[in-house]
Design an enzyme around this catalytic site. Structure first.
Site, PDB file in Angstrom:
ATOM      1  N   GLU A   1      -4.168   7.833   7.739  1.00 55.41           N
ATOM      2  CA  GLU A   1      -4.885   6.801   7.274  1.00 55.41           C
ATOM      3  C   GLU A   1      -5.035   5.594   8.191  1.00 55.41           C
ATOM      4  OE1 GLU A   1      -5.705   4.746   2.945  1.00 55.41           O
ATOM      5  OE2 GLU A   1      -3.945   5.611   3.625  1.00 55.41           O
TER       6      GLU A   1
ATOM      7  N   HIS B   1       0.897  -1.222   0.011  1.00 53.51           N
ATOM      8  CA  HIS B   1      -0.084  -0.044  -0.068  1.00 53.51           C
ATOM      9  C   HIS B   1       0.889   1.250   0.075  1.00 53.51           C
ATOM     10  CE1 HIS B   1      -2.176   2.883   2.251  1.00 53.51           C
ATOM     11  NE2 HIS B   1      -2.868   2.989   1.244  1.00 53.51           N
TER      12      HIS B   1
ATOM     13  N   GLU C   1       2.362   1.771  -3.334  1.00 59.36           N
ATOM     14  CA  GLU C   1       1.070   2.607  -4.331  1.00 59.36           C
ATOM     15  C   GLU C   1       1.056   3.973  -3.942  1.00 59.36           C
ATOM     16  OE1 GLU C   1      -3.227   3.959  -3.477  1.00 59.36           O
ATOM     17  OE2 GLU C   1      -2.946   1.917  -2.888  1.00 59.36           O
ATOM     18  N   HIS C   2       1.202   4.538  -2.743  1.00 55.01           N
ATOM     19  CA  HIS C   2       1.151   5.964  -2.521  1.00 55.01           C
ATOM     20  C   HIS C   2       2.283   6.714  -3.147  1.00 55.01           C
ATOM     21  CE1 HIS C   2      -1.851   6.904   0.865  1.00 55.01           C
ATOM     22  NE2 HIS C   2      -2.082   5.575   0.554  1.00 55.01           N
TER      23      HIS C   2
END
Length: 419
Positions: free
Chosen positions: A127, A47, A50-51
């Site tokens: 997040e 993840h 991905e950022h």
């Protein structure tokens, strides 16, 4: 592999569907890489990468990437799941090549600059904090972690906060080198673009570069043990989730599973919504859904209710499960959910972005072309017997897991469900 899936010499696959009645083109670059591909020491890296893919390349800054996309009137985004990562754009057909060039640039040339990393760590940590402060999210995360205890599917997508703080540029570069591979990758192109043009552009921007890693996701089947996880928080609502075994993605009889879910807890006409909310007034939010993975699956039920009515609401769900196991679905109920499924599939055919995801996932994990007519035929074949087979497979009280988030309770939700 289906002969309608184009495979390049590198192993990269292209799935394409032309939609002549639209002006849009949706392009998804998908990898069979997610939290399932991680371990305890790097959980969260899929993840985080991905950022970071959007945070600058050798020739573009982070601002350049989004500014160029905005200048095309296009959209760009990405998502990470437990078993896949997808980078995608949606644009008018005139700018499909521009979008592919930009995605190719950040996929193959991202610098993972340490300064940008340090800033983005703060974003991802926020997040994680937001998820932990959202009771239903926390309840479902705890459920998955407990259900898949000892299996990589139990790792959270957002990852461990301490891992995020410790990631270095070299960690990200090594992970991409190890896990991003051409034979573990699909480019899904759907919209107003010909197959010839799609093959040309994907060959130019993705196959000519191509990832060299050899990673290939393997199937793992997990057998859960009865478990209950309880998190006490000073909340005004009890959040409860229940998990049962379910079918893997692409399994035979999967349409019967979707029919069962629609009838049991998948919508406003479902049994859970009508019995627990409408007739009893015990909950605002109550629903069920299947999560299908490559090699495994889980069927989840969520309930949000007043602490004073928690036991009663949970008992009501148990009653609906017992009723299903005894009698299955009524004929009119089955007819209704079959129409519902057909309608959902028909409406999904009108969205290039929705089809990009569906076609891409089918090609990535099943090596199959998504066949709409075949799906409709499978829906027509759903019977009471096929649904009852699913009911008996799912609702195994020797393999049930529960999760609770809310005020202190003096009972175990697992005991109520198991009865």
């Amino acid at each position: 592999m289906d002969n309608r899936i184009f495979q390049f010499n590198s192993g990269l696959k292209l799935i394409h569907k032309q939609m002549q009645g639209v002006r849009s083109v949706a392009i998804g670059v998908m990898f069979a890489v997610g939290s399932f591909s991680e371990n305890a020491s790097n959980n969260g890296i899929s993840h985080f990468i991905e950022h970071m893919m959007f945070k600058g390349t050798k020739k573009r800054s982070a601002f350049d990437i989004v500014c160029e996309i905005d200048g095309l009137g296009a959209q760009i985004n990405a998502y990470t799941s437990k078993q896949s990562t997808c980078y995608y754009t949606i644009s008018v057909d005139d700018y499909a090549e521009n979008c592919m060039e930009i995605m190719s640039d950040f996929l193959f040339n991202s610098t993972f600059d340490q300064t940008e990393m340090d800033k983005e760590k703060g974003v991802v940590l926020e997040e994680i904090a937001m998820s932990e402060d959202t009771p239903d999210d926390l309840c479902m995360e705890n459920l998955a972690s407990s259900y898949f205890k000892g299996c990589n599917l139990g790792y959270t997508i957002l990852g461990d906060a301490e891992n995020i703080r410790n990631f270095k540029t070299s960690d990200l570069q090594q992970y991409v080198q190890d896990k991003y591979s051409a034979n573990n990758m699909v480019v899904s192109v759907v919209g107003n673009i010909s197959q010839e043009r799609a093959v040309e552009l994907v060959g130019k921007y993705f196959d000519t570069n191509s990832f060299k890693g050899g990673y290939k996701m393997e199937k793992v089947k997990h057998t859960p043990k009865c478990d209950s996880v309880v998190t006490i928080k000073p909340l005004e609502q009890s959040n409860i989730a229940v998990a049962f075994p379910c079918l893997e993605f692409g399994a035979e009889n999967y349409m019967s599973l979707l029919a069962l879910n629609s009838a049991f807890g998948g919508g406003m006409s479902s049994r859970l919504f009508q019995e627990v909310r409408e007739k009893s007034g015990l909950a605002y939010n109550v629903y069920s859904y299947p999560s299908a993975y490559y090699g495994d699956g889980v069927f989840s039920i969520y309930l949000g209710t007043n602490p004073k009515t928690t036991q009663k609401a949970l008992s009501s769900i148990k009653e609906q499960i017992i009723k299903l196991k005894k009698t299955g679905l009524a004929e009119d109920e089955l007819a209704r959910v079959k129409k519902q499924l057909k309608g959902n599939y028909a409406l999904s055919q009108e969205s290039s972005s929705a089809l990009m995801r569906v076609y891409g996932r089918n090609a990535l994990f099943l090596n199959e072309y998504f066949d709409f007519d075949k799906k409709i035929a499978e829906i027509d074949m759903i019977s009471n017997d096929s649904v009852m087979d699913i009911i008996n497979y799912i609702f195994d009280f020797d393999k049930v897991v529960t999760s609770y988030v809310g005020k202190e309770i003096h009972f175990n939700p697992l005991d109520i469900i198991r009865g």
